[in-house]
Design a protein around this motif. Sequence first.
Motif, PDB file in Angstrom:
ATOM      1  N   ASP A 120       0.841  -1.260   0.122  1.00  0.00           N
ATOM      2  CA  ASP A 120      -0.087   0.044   0.126  1.00  0.00           C
ATOM      3  C   ASP A 120       0.957   1.369  -0.091  1.00  0.00           C
ATOM      4  O   ASP A 120       1.479   1.563   0.876  1.00  0.00           O
ATOM      5  CB  ASP A 120      -0.925   0.072   1.145  1.00  0.00           C
ATOM      6  N   LEU A 121       1.287   1.799  -1.111  1.00  0.00           N
ATOM      7  CA  LEU A 121       2.075   3.065  -1.395  1.00  0.00           C
ATOM      8  C   LEU A 121       1.573   3.989  -0.555  1.00  0.00           C
ATOM      9  O   LEU A 121       2.295   5.092  -0.182  1.00  0.00           O
ATOM     10  CB  LEU A 121       2.366   3.078  -2.652  1.00  0.00           C
ATOM     11  N   SER A 122       0.345   4.313  -0.233  1.00  0.00           N
ATOM     12  CA  SER A 122      -0.053   5.555   0.618  1.00  0.00           C
ATOM     13  C   SER A 122       0.329   5.447   2.014  1.00  0.00           C
ATOM     14  O   SER A 122       0.363   6.657   2.365  1.00  0.00           O
ATOM     15  CB  SER A 122      -1.630   5.481   0.334  1.00  0.00           C
ATOM     16  N   SER A 123       0.678   4.294   2.311  1.00  0.00           N
ATOM     17  CA  SER A 123       0.906   4.357   3.929  1.00  0.00           C
ATOM     18  C   SER A 123       2.346   3.557   3.984  1.00  0.00           C
ATOM     19  O   SER A 123       2.796   3.315   5.265  1.00  0.00           O
ATOM     20  CB  SER A 123      -0.076   3.712   4.539  1.00  0.00           C
ATOM     21  N   ALA A 124       2.950   3.259   2.977  1.00  0.00           N
ATOM     22  CA  ALA A 124       3.961   2.347   3.253  1.00  0.00           C
ATOM     23  C   ALA A 124       5.435   3.071   3.832  1.00  0.00           C
ATOM     24  O   ALA A 124       5.620   4.500   3.689  1.00  0.00           O
ATOM     25  CB  ALA A 124       4.528   1.734   1.593  1.00  0.00           C
ATOM     26  N   VAL A 125       6.366   2.530   4.245  1.00  0.00           N
ATOM     27  CA  VAL A 125       7.821   3.001   4.257  1.00  0.00           C
ATOM     28  C   VAL A 125       8.539   2.918   3.095  1.00  0.00           C
ATOM     29  O   VAL A 125       8.651   1.799   2.497  1.00  0.00           O
ATOM     30  CB  VAL A 125       8.535   2.392   5.422  1.00  0.00           C
ATOM     31  N   ILE A 126       8.880   4.070   2.575  1.00  0.00           N
ATOM     32  CA  ILE A 126       9.494   4.229   1.128  1.00  0.00           C
ATOM     33  C   ILE A 126      10.939   4.541   0.995  1.00  0.00           C
ATOM     34  O   ILE A 126      11.119   5.957   1.923  1.00  0.00           O
ATOM     35  CB  ILE A 126       8.591   4.667   0.227  1.00  0.00           C
ATOM     36  N   SER A 127      11.895   4.043   0.641  1.00  0.00           N
ATOM     37  CA  SER A 127      13.287   4.681   0.423  1.00  0.00           C
ATOM     38  C   SER A 127      13.475   5.227  -0.771  1.00  0.00           C
ATOM     39  O   SER A 127      12.945   5.093  -1.894  1.00  0.00           O
ATOM     40  CB  SER A 127      14.367   3.563   0.708  1.00  0.00           C
ATOM     41  N   ALA A 128      14.449   6.626  -0.593  1.00  0.00           N
ATOM     42  CA  ALA A 128      14.710   7.232  -1.944  1.00  0.00           C
ATOM     43  C   ALA A 128      16.038   7.892  -1.500  1.00  0.00           C
ATOM     44  O   ALA A 128      16.582   7.964  -0.442  1.00  0.00           O
ATOM     45  CB  ALA A 128      13.602   8.333  -1.997  1.00  0.00           C
ATOM     46  N   GLN A 129      16.662   8.093  -2.619  1.00  0.00           N
ATOM     47  CA  GLN A 129      18.232   8.738  -2.616  1.00  0.00           C
ATOM     48  C   GLN A 129      17.745  10.218  -2.002  1.00  0.00           C
ATOM     49  O   GLN A 129      17.090  10.875  -2.399  1.00  0.00           O
ATOM     50  CB  GLN A 129      19.003   8.804  -3.668  1.00  0.00           C
ATOM     51  N   SER A 130      18.812  10.664  -0.781  1.00  0.00           N
ATOM     52  CA  SER A 130      18.647  12.027  -0.395  1.00  0.00           C
ATOM     53  C   SER A 130      18.696  13.098  -1.441  1.00  0.00           C
ATOM     54  O   SER A 130      19.478  12.893  -2.321  1.00  0.00           O
ATOM     55  CB  SER A 130      19.383  12.179   0.930  1.00  0.00           C
ATOM     56  N   ALA A 131      17.970  14.283  -1.307  1.00  0.00           N
ATOM     57  CA  ALA A 131      18.444  15.217  -2.217  1.00  0.00           C
ATOM     58  C   ALA A 131      17.859  15.140  -3.592  1.00  0.00           C
ATOM     59  O   ALA A 131      18.508  15.528  -4.552  1.00  0.00           O
ATOM     60  CB  ALA A 131      19.685  15.857  -2.083  1.00  0.00           C
ATOM     61  N   PHE A 148      18.378   7.861   1.817  1.00  0.00           N
ATOM     62  CA  PHE A 148      19.947   7.338   1.901  1.00  0.00           C
ATOM     63  C   PHE A 148      20.848   7.623   0.822  1.00  0.00           C
ATOM     64  O   PHE A 148      20.255   8.576  -0.046  1.00  0.00           O
ATOM     65  CB  PHE A 148      19.722   5.566   1.534  1.00  0.00           C
ATOM     66  N   ALA A 149      22.058   8.048   1.472  1.00  0.00           N
ATOM     67  CA  ALA A 149      23.065   8.621   0.397  1.00  0.00           C
ATOM     68  C   ALA A 149      23.292   8.185  -0.901  1.00  0.00           C
ATOM     69  O   ALA A 149      23.472   8.797  -1.618  1.00  0.00           O
ATOM     70  CB  ALA A 149      24.388   8.775   1.260  1.00  0.00           C
ATOM     71  N   THR A 150      23.220   6.737  -0.929  1.00  0.00           N
ATOM     72  CA  THR A 150      23.252   6.220  -2.366  1.00  0.00           C
ATOM     73  C   THR A 150      22.191   5.374  -3.093  1.00  0.00           C
ATOM     74  O   THR A 150      21.350   4.712  -2.203  1.00  0.00           O
ATOM     75  CB  THR A 150      24.633   5.346  -2.270  1.00  0.00           C
ATOM     76  N   PRO A 151      22.195   5.150  -4.388  1.00  0.00           N
ATOM     77  CA  PRO A 151      21.219   4.500  -4.717  1.00  0.00           C
ATOM     78  C   PRO A 151      21.262   2.932  -4.417  1.00  0.00           C
ATOM     79  O   PRO A 151      20.198   2.309  -4.389  1.00  0.00           O
ATOM     80  CB  PRO A 151      21.239   4.368  -6.416  1.00  0.00           C
ATOM     81  N   ASP A 152      22.183   2.538  -4.412  1.00  0.00           N
ATOM     82  CA  ASP A 152      22.356   0.959  -3.860  1.00  0.00           C
ATOM     83  C   ASP A 152      21.859   0.849  -2.320  1.00  0.00           C
ATOM     84  O   ASP A 152      21.183  -0.254  -2.204  1.00  0.00           O
ATOM     85  CB  ASP A 152      23.937   0.581  -3.874  1.00  0.00           C
TER      86      ASP A 152
END
Length: 240
Positions: A120-131, A148-152
């Motif tokens: 459920d993307l509306s309430s999920a915990v989602i990672s993305a690269q900072s900035a 996170f600092a890096t895509p990996d």
Amino acid sequence: MKKLILSTATLALMAGMGVADTVRLGTEGAYPPYNFIDDNGEIAGFERELGDELCKRAELTCEWVTNDWDSIIPNLVSGNYDVIIAGMSITDERDEVIDFTQNYTPPSASAYMAMSADVDLSSAVISAQSATIQAGHVAESGATLVEFATPDETVAAVKNGEVDAVFADEDYVKPIAEQSGGELMLVGDLVPLGGGIGMGLRESDGELREKFNAAIQTMKDDGTLNALITQYFGDEAQTF
């Protein structure tokens, strides 16, 4: 090779230099297929080929350096290199700090990738690269953002169960999903963000920006930019 008709952009390339003897191109080296470090320890990828060709057309001597993403704009502004060519989307917020050339990729989509189609993307915990524009979008979506600092690291967080999904450029996560043997998959709808990818320069380097603008335009005019895009991103990629 086909002869090219001299255009305004071509004539602009013939103007006097007036810029540094060596132009330093800054990239991340960690965002395939845009840029990455190959087995020989060299910067490679779409933007390496593109940058080398643009420097050739602009008659500039260029060298490549790598820089972590989270400090890539501050280090441009402080003079550690002259140009950012690192999969950076053109946004109004960034344009307040630096200048951009015209885009060398059309506006593209971002995508969510997860280990289950039931997220459920509306309430999920989602990672993305900072900035990134993706991090900004998640922060405004109501989901919980983990940066996170890096895509990996954003992808690793999905695999180890730290987050439910990762949000990034479709061009980055789609190949990872396809090569995962079904472990990872794209979920939800694609999200168009940004105004395409361009080269970032200091606001004081207008002459250098115009040289690269002219070089990009010649690659659009003769079809070589579209050919390079499909080479790295496939026949279904958005082109000019």
